[in-house]
Design an enzyme around this catalytic site. Sequence first.
Site, PDB file in Angstrom:
ATOM      1  N   THR A  57      34.369  37.983  33.340  1.00 15.03           N
ATOM      2  CA  THR A  57      35.026  39.141  33.953  1.00 15.03           C
ATOM      3  C   THR A  57      36.092  39.600  32.970  1.00 15.03           C
ATOM      4  O   THR A  57      36.783  38.998  32.196  1.00 15.03           O
ATOM      5  CB  THR A  57      35.716  38.732  35.342  1.00 15.03           C
ATOM      6  N   SER A  58      36.290  41.098  32.931  1.00 17.32           N
ATOM      7  CA  SER A  58      37.223  41.604  31.980  1.00 17.32           C
ATOM      8  C   SER A  58      38.718  41.459  32.509  1.00 17.32           C
ATOM      9  O   SER A  58      39.543  41.558  31.790  1.00 17.32           O
ATOM     10  CB  SER A  58      36.821  43.341  31.939  1.00 17.32           C
ATOM     11  N   GLU A  59      38.715  41.121  33.872  1.00 20.47           N
ATOM     12  CA  GLU A  59      40.065  40.893  34.231  1.00 20.47           C
ATOM     13  C   GLU A  59      40.784  39.215  34.053  1.00 20.47           C
ATOM     14  O   GLU A  59      41.596  38.991  34.555  1.00 20.47           O
ATOM     15  CB  GLU A  59      40.325  41.029  35.736  1.00 20.47           C
TER      16      GLU A  59
ATOM     17  N   ASN B 275      38.068  38.657  40.994  1.00 17.28           N
ATOM     18  CA  ASN B 275      37.741  37.509  40.142  1.00 17.28           C
ATOM     19  C   ASN B 275      38.226  36.200  40.307  1.00 17.28           C
ATOM     20  O   ASN B 275      39.332  36.439  41.012  1.00 17.28           O
ATOM     21  CB  ASN B 275      37.618  37.890  38.837  1.00 17.28           C
TER      22      ASN B 275
ATOM     23  N   HIS C 120      46.354  48.800  42.849  1.00 18.08           N
ATOM     24  CA  HIS C 120      45.063  48.078  42.833  1.00 18.08           C
ATOM     25  C   HIS C 120      44.792  46.777  43.501  1.00 18.08           C
ATOM     26  O   HIS C 120      43.710  46.946  44.438  1.00 18.08           O
ATOM     27  CB  HIS C 120      45.296  47.330  41.265  1.00 18.08           C
TER      28      HIS C 120
ATOM     29  N   THR D 147      31.557  39.060  35.182  1.00 18.96           N
ATOM     30  CA  THR D 147      31.427  40.482  35.366  1.00 18.96           C
ATOM     31  C   THR D 147      30.455  41.023  36.395  1.00 18.96           C
ATOM     32  O   THR D 147      29.331  40.302  36.407  1.00 18.96           O
ATOM     33  CB  THR D 147      31.737  41.216  34.119  1.00 18.96           C
TER      34      THR D 147
ATOM     35  N   HIS E 217      42.172  36.772  42.027  1.00 24.69           N
ATOM     36  CA  HIS E 217      42.393  38.215  42.069  1.00 24.69           C
ATOM     37  C   HIS E 217      41.430  38.957  43.188  1.00 24.69           C
ATOM     38  O   HIS E 217      40.259  38.764  43.129  1.00 24.69           O
ATOM     39  CB  HIS E 217      42.343  38.948  40.731  1.00 24.69           C
TER      40      HIS E 217
ATOM     41  N   HIS F 190      41.343  42.507  46.175  1.00 28.18           N
ATOM     42  CA  HIS F 190      41.675  43.564  46.875  1.00 28.18           C
ATOM     43  C   HIS F 190      41.680  43.830  48.461  1.00 28.18           C
ATOM     44  O   HIS F 190      41.054  44.448  49.015  1.00 28.18           O
ATOM     45  CB  HIS F 190      40.711  44.748  46.232  1.00 28.18           C
TER      46      HIS F 190
HETATM   47 ZN   LIG Z   1      40.940  44.283  40.729  1.00 29.08          ZN
END
Ligand SMILES: [Zn+2]
Length: 347
Positions: A150-152, A106, A234, A121, A171, A173
Amino acid sequence: MKSIDLTKEKVVTVADLAAAQADTTELLVGENAVLTPSALEFTEQRHITVRRGAKAAGVEKAASATGAGAIQELFHSPAAEAVKEEICAAGRKLWQRQYVDGNGGNISCRIGPNEVICSPTLMSKADLRPEDLCLVDLEGKQLAGGRPRTSEILMHLEIYKQVPEAKGVVHCHPPHATAYAITGRVPPTCVIPEAEVFIGKVALSPYETPGTPQFARTVIPFVKDHNTVLLANHGIVCWADTVTHAEWYAEVVDTYCWTLMLAAQLAPVSHFTSEKAADLLAIKKRLGLPDPRHELKECELCDLPEPGSIAIQPKPCGTAPSLNNAEIDAIVQAVTDRVMAALNARK
Ligand SMILES: [Zn+2]
């Protein structure tokens, strides 16, 4: 539009909101005021916008954004549209570099004292269009945008609250940096100049369930002194003065981790000296990039891992490194083995 002015209250309770009426749309509170959970719930249920530090109006464009009409005007202003394009471009880069899979990752940008544009999201970052983006306030309440945020975003908001210089947060990965994050290790410093200048020391925050307020708070101790934090088990989060630069940092840190892994297969990794690190920090200072090592002595600038090691155990912020049970067991076992070996040698 009707607003309640509680800018003098340090703590706002639901009782303070008794004056709210059906047409109340806005609550003005001080920059550092605390809203009790029930007060927050009250504002959310009635769709009342909580505006912090409203007395500072005029400092940034968004400070004038009061009420639903002004929020929409801000969200569709030329400056906001440019930010939306920048977020979509960063999303495409993250996906092309394989730093986000499925709907992962996100991106956000702070466009005002209390306003942040963010990705929604459940969307691939490759497919983001400006009209998919959301506007939230610093408490995470969605102010505009058709898709749910987004929840983050809660983690991004903690960063904006802790670091006023942060205007863009990414953010993702990325596999190599995430590999470090799942082993509880961070890359050493003083190996590659670019990583030194743009990232510096990397932090590691403890694991929490993604999307929760507890997860968001895990980064708080680290983000003032680090622009890049590995999120245990994560991924990573990077902040910068723009979204574009935060995405660059994700690229720099993942490439750095990847290069270290490749190099370690060839021969032990070498480090440049603290003296040379001081040169790089001087460049960093000229570029206006913050680094807590600006205040340190030259001899303290480089991490000194075990010779050849490409992964070091990060020190907890401000405290001596602590050992977990497995590490204590390993030390006890190693000492026992040596003692037994010495005793056996005497027989
Ligand atoms: Zn993540």
